[in-house]
Scaffold this motif. Structure first.
Motif, PDB file in Angstrom:
ATOM      1  N   ALA A   1      32.235  23.908  58.222  1.00 45.84           N
ATOM      2  CA  ALA A   1      33.208  24.749  58.262  1.00 45.84           C
ATOM      3  C   ALA A   1      34.084  25.339  56.765  1.00 45.84           C
ATOM      4  N   GLY A   2      33.607  24.292  56.400  1.00 46.02           N
ATOM      5  CA  GLY A   2      33.908  24.959  54.815  1.00 46.02           C
ATOM      6  C   GLY A   2      33.554  26.308  54.484  1.00 46.02           C
ATOM      7  N   ILE A   3      32.163  26.771  54.569  1.00 49.69           N
ATOM      8  CA  ILE A   3      31.783  27.626  54.637  1.00 49.69           C
ATOM      9  C   ILE A   3      31.879  28.211  55.770  1.00 49.69           C
ATOM     10  N   ILE A   4      32.145  28.818  56.257  1.00 50.56           N
ATOM     11  CA  ILE A   4      32.750  29.477  57.611  1.00 50.56           C
ATOM     12  C   ILE A   4      34.211  30.193  56.888  1.00 50.56           C
ATOM     13  N   VAL A   5      35.107  28.911  56.608  1.00 47.00           N
ATOM     14  CA  VAL A   5      36.551  29.274  55.991  1.00 47.00           C
ATOM     15  C   VAL A   5      36.091  29.916  54.383  1.00 47.00           C
ATOM     16  N   SER A   6      35.112  29.489  53.456  1.00 45.25           N
ATOM     17  CA  SER A   6      34.752  30.373  52.210  1.00 45.25           C
ATOM     18  C   SER A   6      34.845  31.781  52.329  1.00 45.25           C
ATOM     19  N   ILE A   7      33.987  31.886  53.666  1.00 42.47           N
ATOM     20  CA  ILE A   7      33.312  33.474  53.828  1.00 42.47           C
ATOM     21  C   ILE A   7      34.451  34.434  54.031  1.00 42.47           C
ATOM     22  N   PHE A   8      35.986  33.625  54.506  1.00 46.29           N
ATOM     23  CA  PHE A   8      37.273  34.613  54.968  1.00 46.29           C
ATOM     24  C   PHE A   8      38.008  34.717  53.496  1.00 46.29           C
ATOM     25  N   VAL A   9      37.708  33.280  52.694  1.00 41.39           N
ATOM     26  CA  VAL A   9      39.035  33.462  52.125  1.00 41.39           C
ATOM     27  C   VAL A   9      38.148  34.482  50.900  1.00 41.39           C
ATOM     28  N   ARG A  10      36.956  34.571  50.471  1.00 43.97           N
ATOM     29  CA  ARG A  10      36.272  36.045  49.442  1.00 43.97           C
ATOM     30  C   ARG A  10      36.721  37.062  50.041  1.00 43.97           C
ATOM     31  N   LYS A  11      36.490  37.383  51.772  1.00 45.47           N
ATOM     32  CA  LYS A  11      36.832  39.001  52.288  1.00 45.47           C
ATOM     33  C   LYS A  11      37.719  39.223  51.960  1.00 45.47           C
ATOM     34  N   LYS A  12      39.239  38.063  52.443  1.00 47.28           N
ATOM     35  CA  LYS A  12      40.617  38.581  51.193  1.00 47.28           C
ATOM     36  C   LYS A  12      40.458  38.587  49.899  1.00 47.28           C
ATOM     37  N   LEU A  13      39.791  37.784  49.061  1.00 46.40           N
ATOM     38  CA  LEU A  13      40.069  37.820  47.647  1.00 46.40           C
ATOM     39  C   LEU A  13      39.419  39.564  47.194  1.00 46.40           C
ATOM     40  N   ILE A  14      38.589  39.584  48.050  1.00 44.89           N
ATOM     41  CA  ILE A  14      37.869  40.962  47.224  1.00 44.89           C
ATOM     42  C   ILE A  14      38.831  42.389  48.192  1.00 44.89           C
ATOM     43  N   ALA A  15      39.257  42.264  49.317  1.00 41.82           N
ATOM     44  CA  ALA A  15      40.291  42.985  50.209  1.00 41.82           C
ATOM     45  C   ALA A  15      41.672  43.349  49.127  1.00 41.82           C
ATOM     46  N   ASN A  16      41.856  42.560  48.634  1.00 44.29           N
ATOM     47  CA  ASN A  16      43.238  41.964  47.260  1.00 44.29           C
ATOM     48  C   ASN A  16      42.727  42.839  46.269  1.00 44.29           C
ATOM     49  N   ALA A  17      41.530  42.611  45.772  1.00 40.80           N
ATOM     50  CA  ALA A  17      40.895  43.357  44.371  1.00 40.80           C
ATOM     51  C   ALA A  17      40.739  44.708  44.647  1.00 40.80           C
ATOM     52  N   SER A  18      39.994  45.151  46.457  1.00 44.80           N
ATOM     53  CA  SER A  18      40.046  46.508  46.243  1.00 44.80           C
ATOM     54  C   SER A  18      40.992  47.250  46.376  1.00 44.80           C
ATOM     55  N   LYS A  19      42.400  46.175  46.579  1.00 41.87           N
ATOM     56  CA  LYS A  19      43.823  47.511  46.285  1.00 41.87           C
ATOM     57  C   LYS A  19      44.532  47.401  45.138  1.00 41.87           C
ATOM     58  N   GLU A  20      44.438  46.429  44.407  1.00 40.82           N
ATOM     59  CA  GLU A  20      44.720  46.437  43.017  1.00 40.82           C
ATOM     60  C   GLU A  20      44.117  47.723  42.565  1.00 40.82           C
ATOM     61  N   SER A  21      42.932  47.812  42.207  1.00 38.41           N
ATOM     62  CA  SER A  21      42.043  48.804  42.208  1.00 38.41           C
ATOM     63  C   SER A  21      42.644  50.027  42.826  1.00 38.41           C
ATOM     64  N   ALA A  22      42.978  50.115  43.418  1.00 38.20           N
ATOM     65  CA  ALA A  22      43.027  51.559  44.145  1.00 38.20           C
ATOM     66  C   ALA A  22      44.765  51.896  43.853  1.00 38.20           C
ATOM     67  N   GLN A  23      45.516  50.757  43.587  1.00 41.36           N
ATOM     68  CA  GLN A  23      46.666  51.273  43.158  1.00 41.36           C
ATOM     69  C   GLN A  23      46.754  51.544  41.809  1.00 41.36           C
ATOM     70  N   GLY A  24      45.872  51.007  40.743  1.00 42.66           N
ATOM     71  CA  GLY A  24      45.954  51.060  39.941  1.00 42.66           C
ATOM     72  C   GLY A  24      45.405  52.066  39.255  1.00 42.66           C
ATOM     73  N   ASN A  25      44.021  53.218  39.735  1.00 45.52           N
ATOM     74  CA  ASN A  25      43.545  54.312  39.862  1.00 45.52           C
ATOM     75  C   ASN A  25      44.728  55.145  40.056  1.00 45.52           C
ATOM     76  N   ASP A  26      45.825  55.260  41.558  1.00 46.48           N
ATOM     77  CA  ASP A  26      47.131  55.869  41.682  1.00 46.48           C
ATOM     78  C   ASP A  26      47.542  56.245  40.543  1.00 46.48           C
ATOM     79  N   ASN A  27      47.703  55.314  39.885  1.00 44.07           N
ATOM     80  CA  ASN A  27      49.161  55.235  38.117  1.00 44.07           C
ATOM     81  C   ASN A  27      48.612  56.104  37.514  1.00 44.07           C
TER      82      ASN A  27
END
Length: 100
Positions: free
Chosen positions: A74-100
């Motif tokens: 269960a911990g491994i499965i939750v870690s997979i989802f947490v990692r996906k969320k962190l990657i999505a947030n990092a992608s959003k931040e980098s996309a916003q940084g490129n727009d400025n």
């Protein structure tokens, strides 16, 4: 019996660290987030699911061994989802940084 849990905890720590390093994110912060997410899930599943099921399976050592691995999985499965969320947030931040 907790070898899988310990190995998975270390693997999650390294996995999040390397992912953060690849994406140019704060490595220590990602590693701690991953490890805390894993261990918090592990403890919650152990306390809420494992104890009631474990009490029913005390006669079969093989079944008991397999059931004790449920919190780690269960911990491994939750870690997979947490990692996906962190990657999505990092992608959003980098996309916003490129727009400025």
């Amino acid at each position: 019996m907790l070898y899988l849990a310990k190995f998975a905890g270390v693997a999650v720590l390294v996995w999040f660290y390397l992912t953060a390093k690849e994406r140019g994110q704060p490595t220590l912060q990602w590693a701690v987030i991953g490890l805390v997410g894993y261990w918090l899930t592990w403890w919650l599943v152990k306390l809420s699911v494992l104890h009631p099921i474990g009490d029913m399976l005390t006669k079969s050592p093989t079944s008991l061994f397999l059931v004790t691995q449920i919190p780690a999985i269960a911990g491994i499965i939750v870690s997979i989802f947490v990692r996906k969320k962190l990657i999505a947030n990092a992608s959003k931040e980098s996309a916003q940084g490129n727009d400025n």
